[in-house]
Write a protein that holds these residues in place. Structure first.
Motif, PDB file in Angstrom:
ATOM      1  N   VAL A   1      -9.443   0.205   3.089  1.00 36.04           N
ATOM      2  CA  VAL A   1     -10.577   1.062   2.726  1.00 36.04           C
ATOM      3  C   VAL A   1     -10.312   2.490   3.189  1.00 36.04           C
ATOM      4  CG1 VAL A   1     -13.006   1.547   3.209  1.00 36.04           C
ATOM      5  CG2 VAL A   1     -12.292  -0.787   2.675  1.00 36.04           C
ATOM      6  N   VAL A   2      -9.915   2.632   4.446  1.00 37.09           N
ATOM      7  CA  VAL A   2      -9.641   3.954   5.006  1.00 37.09           C
ATOM      8  C   VAL A   2      -8.484   4.629   4.280  1.00 37.09           C
ATOM      9  CG1 VAL A   2      -8.824   5.161   7.070  1.00 37.09           C
ATOM     10  CG2 VAL A   2     -10.565   3.365   7.279  1.00 37.09           C
ATOM     11  N   GLY A   3      -7.381   3.892   4.107  1.00 37.52           N
ATOM     12  CA  GLY A   3      -6.190   4.484   3.512  1.00 37.52           C
ATOM     13  C   GLY A   3      -6.361   4.859   2.056  1.00 37.52           C
ATOM     14  N   MET A   4      -7.028   4.024   1.295  1.00 36.63           N
ATOM     15  CA  MET A   4      -7.208   4.309  -0.127  1.00 36.63           C
ATOM     16  C   MET A   4      -8.117   5.507  -0.339  1.00 36.63           C
ATOM     17  SD  MET A   4      -7.421   0.323  -1.376  1.00 36.63           S
ATOM     18  CE  MET A   4      -7.885   0.621  -3.080  1.00 36.63           C
ATOM     19  N   GLU A   5      -9.169   5.611   0.473  1.00 35.99           N
ATOM     20  CA  GLU A   5     -10.032   6.777   0.356  1.00 35.99           C
ATOM     21  C   GLU A   5      -9.254   8.050   0.715  1.00 35.99           C
ATOM     22  OE1 GLU A   5     -14.367   8.182   1.951  1.00 35.99           O
ATOM     23  OE2 GLU A   5     -12.665   8.124   3.317  1.00 35.99           O
ATOM     24  N   ARG A   6      -8.457   7.974   1.748  1.00 34.25           N
ATOM     25  CA  ARG A   6      -7.651   9.135   2.170  1.00 34.25           C
ATOM     26  C   ARG A   6      -6.691   9.557   1.056  1.00 34.25           C
ATOM     27  NH1 ARG A   6      -7.694  11.042   7.820  1.00 34.25           N
ATOM     28  NH2 ARG A   6      -5.761  12.155   8.189  1.00 34.25           N
ATOM     29  N   ALA A   7      -6.069   8.575   0.406  1.00 30.63           N
ATOM     30  CA  ALA A   7      -5.116   8.873  -0.667  1.00 30.63           C
ATOM     31  C   ALA A   7      -5.782   9.619  -1.813  1.00 30.63           C
ATOM     32  CB  ALA A   7      -4.497   7.577  -1.174  1.00 30.63           C
TER      33      ALA A   7
ATOM     34  N   VAL B   1       0.925  11.881  -9.470  1.00 27.49           N
ATOM     35  CA  VAL B   1       0.958  11.867  -8.009  1.00 27.49           C
ATOM     36  C   VAL B   1       0.751  10.435  -7.526  1.00 27.49           C
ATOM     37  CG1 VAL B   1      -0.170  12.673  -5.891  1.00 27.49           C
ATOM     38  CG2 VAL B   1       0.098  14.226  -7.851  1.00 27.49           C
ATOM     39  N   VAL B   2       1.720   9.935  -6.783  1.00 28.24           N
ATOM     40  CA  VAL B   2       1.649   8.587  -6.231  1.00 28.24           C
ATOM     41  C   VAL B   2       1.559   8.685  -4.712  1.00 28.24           C
ATOM     42  CG1 VAL B   2       2.780   6.351  -5.989  1.00 28.24           C
ATOM     43  CG2 VAL B   2       3.009   7.638  -8.121  1.00 28.24           C
ATOM     44  N   VAL B   3       0.578   8.019  -4.138  1.00 23.75           N
ATOM     45  CA  VAL B   3       0.425   7.980  -2.689  1.00 23.75           C
ATOM     46  C   VAL B   3       0.482   6.523  -2.243  1.00 23.75           C
ATOM     47  CG1 VAL B   3      -1.051   8.542  -0.728  1.00 23.75           C
ATOM     48  CG2 VAL B   3      -0.966  10.073  -2.704  1.00 23.75           C
ATOM     49  N   ALA B   4       1.406   6.216  -1.356  1.00 19.33           N
ATOM     50  CA  ALA B   4       1.497   4.865  -0.801  1.00 19.33           C
ATOM     51  C   ALA B   4       0.530   4.741   0.369  1.00 19.33           C
ATOM     52  CB  ALA B   4       2.924   4.575  -0.339  1.00 19.33           C
ATOM     53  N   VAL B   5      -0.053   3.560   0.510  1.00 23.29           N
ATOM     54  CA  VAL B   5      -0.932   3.266   1.648  1.00 23.29           C
ATOM     55  C   VAL B   5      -0.389   2.032   2.354  1.00 23.29           C
ATOM     56  CG1 VAL B   5      -3.229   2.534   2.379  1.00 23.29           C
ATOM     57  CG2 VAL B   5      -2.983   4.288   0.613  1.00 23.29           C
TER      58      VAL B   5
ATOM     59  N   HIS C   1      -2.131   7.523  -8.681  1.00 22.58           N
ATOM     60  CA  HIS C   1      -1.879   6.105  -8.452  1.00 22.58           C
ATOM     61  C   HIS C   1      -1.815   5.889  -6.942  1.00 22.58           C
ATOM     62  CE1 HIS C   1      -0.557   5.218 -12.650  1.00 22.58           C
ATOM     63  NE2 HIS C   1      -0.102   6.455 -12.603  1.00 22.58           N
ATOM     64  N   VAL C   2      -2.369   4.769  -6.473  1.00 24.61           N
ATOM     65  CA  VAL C   2      -2.291   4.407  -5.061  1.00 24.61           C
ATOM     66  C   VAL C   2      -1.481   3.123  -4.965  1.00 24.61           C
ATOM     67  CG1 VAL C   2      -3.570   3.853  -2.974  1.00 24.61           C
ATOM     68  CG2 VAL C   2      -4.521   5.492  -4.612  1.00 24.61           C
ATOM     69  N   TRP C   3      -0.415   3.174  -4.177  1.00 26.49           N
ATOM     70  CA  TRP C   3       0.530   2.069  -4.045  1.00 26.49           C
ATOM     71  C   TRP C   3       0.290   1.423  -2.687  1.00 26.49           C
ATOM     72  CZ3 TRP C   3       6.438   2.784  -2.980  1.00 26.49           C
ATOM     73  CH2 TRP C   3       7.123   1.572  -3.225  1.00 26.49           C
ATOM     74  N   ILE C   4      -0.265   0.221  -2.663  1.00 27.86           N
ATOM     75  CA  ILE C   4      -0.719  -0.354  -1.403  1.00 27.86           C
ATOM     76  C   ILE C   4       0.146  -1.529  -0.957  1.00 27.86           C
ATOM     77  CG2 ILE C   4      -3.085   0.440  -1.700  1.00 27.86           C
ATOM     78  CD1 ILE C   4      -3.868  -2.268  -2.646  1.00 27.86           C
ATOM     79  N   MET C   5       0.259  -1.641   0.385  1.00 30.73           N
ATOM     80  CA  MET C   5       1.058  -2.730   0.951  1.00 30.73           C
ATOM     81  C   MET C   5       0.767  -2.869   2.445  1.00 30.73           C
ATOM     82  SD  MET C   5       4.760  -0.802   0.846  1.00 30.73           S
ATOM     83  CE  MET C   5       4.314   0.022  -0.693  1.00 30.73           C
ATOM     84  N   ASP C   6       1.009  -4.085   2.951  1.00 27.47           N
ATOM     85  CA  ASP C   6       0.934  -4.336   4.390  1.00 27.47           C
ATOM     86  C   ASP C   6       2.233  -3.915   5.064  1.00 27.47           C
ATOM     87  OD1 ASP C   6      -1.631  -5.615   4.948  1.00 27.47           O
ATOM     88  OD2 ASP C   6      -0.934  -7.215   3.645  1.00 27.47           O
ATOM     89  N   ASP C   7       2.251  -4.004   6.399  1.00 29.81           N
ATOM     90  CA  ASP C   7       3.433  -3.592   7.158  1.00 29.81           C
ATOM     91  C   ASP C   7       4.526  -4.656   7.200  1.00 29.81           C
ATOM     92  OD1 ASP C   7       2.168  -5.410   8.779  1.00 29.81           O
ATOM     93  OD2 ASP C   7       1.888  -4.068  10.482  1.00 29.81           O
ATOM     94  N   ASP C   8       4.333  -5.786   6.523  1.00 27.59           N
ATOM     95  CA  ASP C   8       5.424  -6.762   6.404  1.00 27.59           C
ATOM     96  C   ASP C   8       5.993  -6.783   4.997  1.00 27.59           C
ATOM     97  OD1 ASP C   8       3.267  -7.941   5.173  1.00 27.59           O
ATOM     98  OD2 ASP C   8       3.312  -9.797   6.353  1.00 27.59           O
ATOM     99  N   THR C   9       5.747  -5.708   4.248  1.00 28.60           N
ATOM    100  CA  THR C   9       6.266  -5.548   2.889  1.00 28.60           C
ATOM    101  C   THR C   9       7.493  -4.649   2.916  1.00 28.60           C
ATOM    102  OG1 THR C   9       4.025  -5.724   1.988  1.00 28.60           O
ATOM    103  CG2 THR C   9       5.703  -4.766   0.552  1.00 28.60           C
ATOM    104  N   GLU C  10       8.517  -5.042   2.199  1.00 27.04           N
ATOM    105  CA  GLU C  10       9.711  -4.200   2.042  1.00 27.04           C
ATOM    106  C   GLU C  10       9.974  -3.999   0.552  1.00 27.04           C
ATOM    107  OE1 GLU C  10      14.482  -4.001   3.201  1.00 27.04           O
ATOM    108  OE2 GLU C  10      13.367  -5.883   3.419  1.00 27.04           O
ATOM    109  N   PRO C  11       9.489  -2.900  -0.011  1.00 21.71           N
ATOM    110  CA  PRO C  11       9.745  -2.664  -1.434  1.00 21.71           C
ATOM    111  C   PRO C  11      11.223  -2.436  -1.687  1.00 21.71           C
ATOM    112  CG  PRO C  11       8.723  -0.745  -0.423  1.00 21.71           C
ATOM    113  CD  PRO C  11       8.712  -1.811   0.613  1.00 21.71           C
TER     114      PRO C  11
ATOM    115  N   ALA D   1       3.364  11.052  -1.028  1.00 18.69           N
ATOM    116  CA  ALA D   1       2.909  10.974   0.363  1.00 18.69           C
ATOM    117  C   ALA D   1       2.709   9.512   0.719  1.00 18.69           C
ATOM    118  CB  ALA D   1       1.616  11.752   0.571  1.00 18.69           C
ATOM    119  N   VAL D   2       2.751   9.237   2.023  1.00 17.25           N
ATOM    120  CA  VAL D   2       2.488   7.895   2.526  1.00 17.25           C
ATOM    121  C   VAL D   2       1.392   7.992   3.580  1.00 17.25           C
ATOM    122  CG1 VAL D   2       3.427   5.850   3.659  1.00 17.25           C
ATOM    123  CG2 VAL D   2       4.895   7.212   2.148  1.00 17.25           C
ATOM    124  N   VAL D   3       0.288   7.316   3.344  1.00 14.24           N
ATOM    125  CA  VAL D   3      -0.782   7.231   4.331  1.00 14.24           C
ATOM    126  C   VAL D   3      -0.563   5.952   5.127  1.00 14.24           C
ATOM    127  CG1 VAL D   3      -3.260   7.010   4.715  1.00 14.24           C
ATOM    128  CG2 VAL D   3      -2.410   8.472   2.855  1.00 14.24           C
ATOM    129  N   VAL D   4      -0.357   6.099   6.424  1.00 11.00           N
ATOM    130  CA  VAL D   4      -0.195   4.946   7.303  1.00 11.00           C
ATOM    131  C   VAL D   4      -1.441   4.817   8.148  1.00 11.00           C
ATOM    132  CG1 VAL D   4       1.205   3.836   9.089  1.00 11.00           C
ATOM    133  CG2 VAL D   4       2.302   5.321   7.386  1.00 11.00           C
TER     134      VAL D   4
END
Length: 318
Positions: A77-83, A6-10, A91-101, A36-39
């Motif tokens: 902190v908030v997003g990773m705990e939620r994930a 299970v992979v959750v993006a934050v 796995h938690v896949w983290i990025m800022d809002d100026d990231t384009e994978p 899932a994606v936690v925004v």
């Protein structure tokens, strides 16, 4: 037959709705899409809340809207705990809002993680993507260097799966094992912006393995092509204060690394101030950062009180 991890993006966002749209589109276009994606919306005022409320894209999104901007550090902190707690992430896949994978970013990171485990019997703590600017050049702000002191055996093992062993990474497309988050705790929210990623990834990798691979790529949509030495204006305060926290308050770096990194920071700060047309602003940030850096950062519970109630993921060790 084993089930798929299970992979959750934050994704943490603040007043960059158009860039956030690009981020979510990049995630959705992947050859492997997260479960899932936690925004985490840091109290944006530019219509981001409405966009997220009306989002009709293909991603399963979980939007957390904060009533105060707690910076990238607090948002992660908030997003990773939620994930972990609400979505059961492996796995938690983290990025800022100026990231384009790019399309293969997640799939390649997962493949490298799996290949390395099969090759060595060891599980990497995290896999960091190669980060490029909008024109495809390696972004100097996110350049990762090979781990100093890594054995020839460790370097060869990483190379055999198309990776390089590293010591730290920026929060621009980093795939972290959930067990590592449970083991080492969450980032430090009081950092607000800058160096929270250095402290966290170095903390996680100090006694573990961390890798980057050229096969997993993410674009970093910064306004200019440059590293942290580009004139930061008033934000220089966070650079100074937070680096001081990393070097004096965190267990992320070994003593010899703290000496090495401190020397490099002093050199870079001097260059940044000397090249700036706003030296007065930077000198003010330097003095304020040095002064505040001698006081320990607040706990995550203190920083997020009244904004978000942390539950079961441990505080980072001091």
């Amino acid at each position: 037959m084993t089930s798929q991890a299970v992979v959750v993006a934050v994704v943490v966002t603040y007043n960059r709705r158009e860039l956030l749209q690009t981020t979510l589109a990049g995630i959705a276009a992947g050859t492997r899409v997260p479960d899932a994606v936690v925004v985490v919306d840091n109290a944006s005022t530019d219509g981001t809340a409405g966009y997220l409320r009306d989002y009709q894209g293909p991603l399963v999104t979980d939007v957390v809207t904060l009533n105060t901007n707690v910076g990238g550090a607090g948002g992660f902190v908030v997003g990773m705990e939620r994930a972990l707690l609400d979505h059961g992430a492996d796995h938690v896949w983290i990025m800022d809002d100026d990231t384009e994978p790019q399309p293969a970013a997640l799939a390649e990171a997962l493949d490298v993680s799996s290949a390395y485990e099969k090759e060595t019997g060891d599980t990497p703590a995290f896999i960091a993507s190669r980060v490029v600017w909008t024109d495809g050049r390696d972004h100097p702000m996110n350049r990762m260097r090979p781990r100093l002191g890594a054995s020839e055996e460790a370097r060869s093992a990483a190379a055999r799966v198309g990776a390089t062993q590293i010591r730290s990474a920026s929060f621009v497309s980093v795939l972290i094992r959930a067990d590592e988050i449970r083991k080492h705790g969450l980032p430090i929210a009081d950092y607000f912006i800058w160096n929270d990623d250095l402290e966290y990834t170095a903390r996680v990798s100090r006694k573990g393995k961390a890798l980057t691979t050229q096969a997993s790529v993410a674009n970093h949509h910064t306004k200019v092509f440059g590293d942290a030495g580009a004139d930061p204006g008033p934000r220089f305060y966070y650079e100074v204060r937070n680096k001081l926290w990393v070097y004096t308050r965190s267990s992320a770096l070994a003593p010899w690394e703290k000496i090495l990194f401190t020397g490099a920071s002093l050199r870079n700060w001097a260059r940044t101030i000397a090249a700036s047309p706003n030296r007065k602003v930077l000198l003010g940030g330097l003095l304020k950062g040095l002064r505040h850096g001698f006081k320990a950062p607040r706990s995550n519970a203190e920083v997020l009180e009244g904004i978000y109630a942390l539950r079961n993921v441990q505080e980072p060790a001091s």
